[in-house]
Design a protein around this motif. Structure first.
Motif, PDB file in Angstrom:
ATOM      1  N   HIS A 233      41.430  39.234  36.934  1.00  0.00           N
ATOM      2  CA  HIS A 233      40.908  38.041  37.598  1.00  0.00           C
ATOM      3  C   HIS A 233      40.013  37.337  36.589  1.00  0.00           C
ATOM      4  CE1 HIS A 233      42.288  38.893  41.733  1.00  0.00           C
ATOM      5  NE2 HIS A 233      42.167  40.166  41.362  1.00  0.00           N
ATOM      6  N   GLY A 234      40.598  36.409  35.824  1.00  0.00           N
ATOM      7  CA  GLY A 234      39.849  35.741  34.767  1.00  0.00           C
ATOM      8  C   GLY A 234      39.493  36.711  33.666  1.00  0.00           C
ATOM      9  N   THR A 235      38.198  36.907  33.435  1.00  0.00           N
ATOM     10  CA  THR A 235      37.761  37.856  32.400  1.00  0.00           C
ATOM     11  C   THR A 235      37.455  39.237  32.966  1.00  0.00           C
ATOM     12  OG1 THR A 235      35.443  37.185  32.650  1.00  0.00           O
ATOM     13  CG2 THR A 235      36.777  35.967  31.046  1.00  0.00           C
ATOM     14  N   THR A 236      37.528  39.396  34.294  1.00  0.00           N
ATOM     15  CA  THR A 236      37.210  40.669  34.942  1.00  0.00           C
ATOM     16  C   THR A 236      38.473  41.472  35.200  1.00  0.00           C
ATOM     17  OG1 THR A 236      35.313  39.643  36.037  1.00  0.00           O
ATOM     18  CG2 THR A 236      36.062  41.752  36.908  1.00  0.00           C
ATOM     19  N   LEU A 237      38.403  42.765  34.930  1.00  0.00           N
ATOM     20  CA  LEU A 237      39.519  43.669  35.188  1.00  0.00           C
ATOM     21  C   LEU A 237      39.131  44.635  36.305  1.00  0.00           C
ATOM     22  CD1 LEU A 237      40.648  44.573  31.548  1.00  0.00           C
ATOM     23  CD2 LEU A 237      41.632  42.869  33.091  1.00  0.00           C
ATOM     24  N   PHE A 238      40.027  44.825  37.257  1.00  0.00           N
ATOM     25  CA  PHE A 238      39.830  45.770  38.352  1.00  0.00           C
ATOM     26  C   PHE A 238      40.795  46.946  38.177  1.00  0.00           C
ATOM     27  CE2 PHE A 238      38.135  41.835  39.929  1.00  0.00           C
ATOM     28  CZ  PHE A 238      37.064  42.197  40.729  1.00  0.00           C
ATOM     29  N   ALA A 239      40.291  48.142  38.463  1.00  0.00           N
ATOM     30  CA  ALA A 239      41.123  49.337  38.330  1.00  0.00           C
ATOM     31  C   ALA A 239      40.669  50.381  39.350  1.00  0.00           C
ATOM     32  CB  ALA A 239      41.021  49.918  36.917  1.00  0.00           C
ATOM     33  N   PRO A 240      41.586  51.243  39.823  1.00  0.00           N
ATOM     34  CA  PRO A 240      41.189  52.311  40.747  1.00  0.00           C
ATOM     35  C   PRO A 240      40.544  53.468  39.987  1.00  0.00           C
ATOM     36  CG  PRO A 240      43.543  52.430  40.300  1.00  0.00           C
ATOM     37  CD  PRO A 240      43.046  51.211  39.590  1.00  0.00           C
ATOM     38  N   LEU A 241      39.618  54.173  40.648  1.00  0.00           N
ATOM     39  CA  LEU A 241      38.987  55.365  40.077  1.00  0.00           C
ATOM     40  C   LEU A 241      39.130  56.504  41.071  1.00  0.00           C
ATOM     41  CD1 LEU A 241      37.289  56.733  37.875  1.00  0.00           C
ATOM     42  CD2 LEU A 241      35.235  55.958  39.089  1.00  0.00           C
ATOM     43  N   ASN A 242      40.017  57.423  40.781  1.00  0.00           N
ATOM     44  CA  ASN A 242      40.253  58.568  41.657  1.00  0.00           C
ATOM     45  C   ASN A 242      39.301  59.704  41.288  1.00  0.00           C
ATOM     46  OD1 ASN A 242      42.508  57.469  43.138  1.00  0.00           O
ATOM     47  ND2 ASN A 242      43.707  57.710  41.272  1.00  0.00           N
TER      48      ASN A 242
ATOM     49  N   LYS B  94      29.938  47.091  32.141  1.00  0.00           N
ATOM     50  CA  LYS B  94      29.649  45.851  31.439  1.00  0.00           C
ATOM     51  C   LYS B  94      30.480  45.711  30.156  1.00  0.00           C
ATOM     52  CE  LYS B  94      26.401  43.949  33.989  1.00  0.00           C
ATOM     53  NZ  LYS B  94      26.580  42.627  34.615  1.00  0.00           N
ATOM     54  N   ASN B  95      30.947  44.485  29.912  1.00  0.00           N
ATOM     55  CA  ASN B  95      31.627  44.116  28.667  1.00  0.00           C
ATOM     56  C   ASN B  95      32.868  44.961  28.373  1.00  0.00           C
ATOM     57  OD1 ASN B  95      29.530  42.221  28.165  1.00  0.00           O
ATOM     58  ND2 ASN B  95      28.275  43.852  27.271  1.00  0.00           N
ATOM     59  N   ALA B  96      33.527  45.426  29.421  1.00  0.00           N
ATOM     60  CA  ALA B  96      34.759  46.195  29.225  1.00  0.00           C
ATOM     61  C   ALA B  96      35.984  45.405  29.683  1.00  0.00           C
ATOM     62  CB  ALA B  96      34.682  47.520  29.979  1.00  0.00           C
ATOM     63  N   GLY B  97      35.776  44.131  30.076  1.00  0.00           N
ATOM     64  CA  GLY B  97      36.895  43.307  30.509  1.00  0.00           C
ATOM     65  C   GLY B  97      37.474  42.503  29.360  1.00  0.00           C
TER      66      GLY B  97
ATOM     67  N   ASP C 169      33.551  42.068  32.758  1.00  0.00           N
ATOM     68  CA  ASP C 169      33.323  43.457  33.155  1.00  0.00           C
ATOM     69  C   ASP C 169      34.611  44.107  33.626  1.00  0.00           C
ATOM     70  OD1 ASP C 169      30.674  42.937  32.643  1.00  0.00           O
ATOM     71  OD2 ASP C 169      30.181  42.539  34.748  1.00  0.00           O
ATOM     72  N   MET C 170      34.581  45.423  33.671  1.00  0.00           N
ATOM     73  CA  MET C 170      35.619  46.196  34.335  1.00  0.00           C
ATOM     74  C   MET C 170      35.024  46.755  35.616  1.00  0.00           C
ATOM     75  SD  MET C 170      37.782  49.536  33.074  1.00  0.00           S
ATOM     76  CE  MET C 170      38.437  48.689  31.645  1.00  0.00           C
ATOM     77  N   VAL C 171      35.707  46.602  36.706  1.00  0.00           N
ATOM     78  CA  VAL C 171      35.210  47.056  38.001  1.00  0.00           C
ATOM     79  C   VAL C 171      36.126  48.162  38.508  1.00  0.00           C
ATOM     80  CG1 VAL C 171      34.687  46.409  40.376  1.00  0.00           C
ATOM     81  CG2 VAL C 171      34.235  44.788  38.510  1.00  0.00           C
ATOM     82  N   MET C 172      35.536  49.366  38.734  1.00  0.00           N
ATOM     83  CA  MET C 172      36.295  50.520  39.198  1.00  0.00           C
ATOM     84  C   MET C 172      36.124  50.664  40.707  1.00  0.00           C
ATOM     85  SD  MET C 172      37.308  51.332  36.191  1.00  0.00           S
ATOM     86  CE  MET C 172      38.246  52.790  36.626  1.00  0.00           C
ATOM     87  N   GLN C 173      37.234  50.728  41.413  1.00  0.00           N
ATOM     88  CA  GLN C 173      37.233  50.896  42.873  1.00  0.00           C
ATOM     89  C   GLN C 173      37.395  52.388  43.180  1.00  0.00           C
ATOM     90  OE1 GLN C 173      37.249  48.050  44.950  1.00  0.00           O
ATOM     91  NE2 GLN C 173      37.247  49.174  46.877  1.00  0.00           N
TER      92      GLN C 173
END
Length: 369
Positions: A259-268, A306-309, A320-324
Motif C-alpha cells: 500500500h504505497g510505501t507500506t508493506l503488510f505481512a502476516p506473522l504466525n 520502521k523503515n522496512a517498507g 514501514d512494514m506492518v506485521m499482522q
C-alpha cells in the motif's frame, strides 16, 4: 459533401475566440490528415469537413452570416473548400510555403513506441538500470533515408508543381469560387519518389529490434509509465523522432501486500510466544528484519517495523512494514501437552474444557479424579 454545424465539427462553443477556433482546427487537421490515416478511407472526408468548418468560423463575415441564417453564401459541398486558410494545414505538416509555388517538405515525424518492463519489489527498493528491446523505425541504410533507390532524392510533383494541392475555379451563381483539393498524385506532399528503394519500399526507414538503456528510479508504482523523449522511431527528412513509452509492471510478492510505501505481512506465532513475548526474524524485501513481540500480544495485533517498507518515488525515508499477528493453534496435542494445558487452566482459575470426545483433551479432561 454535406457540412454539419461547423462549431460541432471543430468541437468549440459558439462564443469561441479566433485563437480557440484555430487551435481546434490545427489539432483535428493533424489527427485526420490523410497521410496520417492512410488505412482509414473516411479520414480524407473528415479532413475536408474540418477545413470547411474552419473556413466559415475563421472569416468574421461568414461566421456572422452562419450565426444569423444557419448557412453562408459560400459553397456547402463539393470536393474541396475555400483557399483562404487551406495553406495552414500544409504549413503544419510540411514546413510552410515558399515563394512562387508553396513547395512542401516531405519531413515526417517518427512513430511513438510502446514497451513493458517487469519489476520486483527489490527493483522498486533499489531502482534498476537495464535495457529494453523495442521494434523501432530507423533510417534505411540503402537509400540513406530518402526513400529513393540508391539514395535518389524525391522529385517535385509534376501535377501540383510542388504545391501539394490543385487549384480550381468554379462558376457559381455568386461568381467565381476558387477551391483547392489535395493533389492526388503526391497525396498533398508536393514531392514524389519515382523509383522507390527496394529495401524499404520508399518508406525511408526500416524496422529493427534495438536495445535502449533505461534507468528506473526507486519507488515506482505498478502501472506507472516512463516517457523517453526522442527514443521512438526516427523521423524522415528532418522530421522529429517519436518517443518511447515504457509501462512498468511491478510483480506481486506473495510475502507482502503493498500500500504505497507500506508493506503488510502476516506473522504466525505460537500461543507461548504471544503470552510470554519473543524476538523473531522475518523475511524483508532485501534482508531479514527483527520483530519484537511484547508479552500478552493478542491475535490481530499489528506490529510495525520502521523503515522496512519501500521508498517514495522522489526520494526520502522508506515506509514501514506492518506485521499482522496470527496465533497458531496446534492441531494435535500429546499427553504431556494436554496435561500442561490442564494445569495451566487450573492455575489460571479457568474452567477446564471438556474437549472433543475421543480426542486427547477429551480423554484427559474428561476423566474423573
Amino acid at each position: 459533401m454535406p457540412l454539419g454545424d461547423p462549431y460541432e465539427v471543430l468541437g468549440v462553443q459558439r462564443g469561441a475566440s479566433s485563437d480557440e477556433i484555430r487551435a481546434a482546427y490545427r489539432k483535428l487537421a493533424r489527427k485526420f490528415h490523410p497521410d496520417v490515416n492512410k488505412s482509414d478511407p473516411e479520414a480524407e472526408t473528415k479532413f475536408k469537413e474540418i477545413g470547411h468548418a474552419f473556413e466559415i468560423l475563421s472569416d468574421d463575415e461568414k461566421r456572422a452570416r452562419y450565426d444569423q441564417f444557419g448557412h453562408t453564401d459560400g459553397p456547402t459541398g463539393g470536393e474541396g473548400f475555400q483557399t483562404a486558410d487551406f495553406s495552414d494545414i500544409f504549413d503544419m505538416f510540411f514546413g510552410g510555403a515558399q515563394q512562387g509555388g508553396r513547395r512542401r517538405s516531405m519531413a515526417r515525424d517518427g512513430h511513438d513506441v510502446q514497451a513493458e518492463l517487469h519489476l520486483t519489489f527489490l527493483d522498486v527498493l533499489n531502482g534498476l538500470e537495464t535495457e529494453v528491446t523495442i521494434p523501432r523505425d530507423i533510417k534505411c541504410d540503402a537509400c540513406n533515408g530518402t526513400g529513393g533507390e540508391g539514395g535518389a532524392p524525391p522529385e517535385t510533383c509534376p501535377t501540383c508543381k510542388g504545391a501539394g494541392a490543385v487549384t480550381q475555379l468554379r462558376n457559381t451563381f455568386i461568381g467565381q469560387v476558387r477551391t483547392q483539393t489535395p493533389c492526388q498524385t503526391c497525396r498533398g506532399e508536393g514531392m514524389i519518389i519515382k523509383n522507390k528503394c527496394k529495401k524499404c519500399g520508399g518508406r525511408a526507414v526500416r524496422n529493427e529490434q534495438v536495445q535502449v538503456g533505461l534507468k528506473v528510479p526507486p519507488g515506482v508504482e505498478d502501472g506507472a509509465r516512463m516517457q523517453m523523449t526522442g527514443y521512438g522511431g526516427e523521423g524522415v527528412m528532418g522530421g522529429h523522432p517519436g518517443d518511447l513509452y515504457v509501462r512498468l509492471n511491478v510483480e506481486e510478492d506473495d510475502r507482502f501486500e503493498r500500500h504505497g510505501t507500506t508493506l503488510f505481512a502476516p506473522l504466525n506465532i505460537s500461543f507461548i510466544q504471544a503470552a510470554m513475548g519473543d524476538e523473531v526474524q522475518v523475511p524483508g524485501v532485501d534482508a531479514p528484519v527483527t520483530v519484537e513481540i511484547p508479552s500478552g500480544t493478542q491475535p490481530g495485533t499489528q506490529l510495525g517495523i520502521k523503515n522496512a517498507g519501500l521508498p517514495p518515488l522522489h526520494g526520502g525515508k522508506r515506509g514501514d512494514m506492518v506485521m499482522q499477528v496470527q496465533v497458531k493453534v496446534p492441531e494435535k496435542l500429546s499427553d504431556a501437552q494436554a496435561k500442561a494445558l490442564k494445569e495451566f487452566a487450573e492455575a489460571s482459575g479457568d474452567k477446564i474444557p471438556e474437549g472433543h470426545k475421543g480426542g486427547i483433551l477429551g480423554g484427559i479432561f474428561g476423566k474423573k479424579k
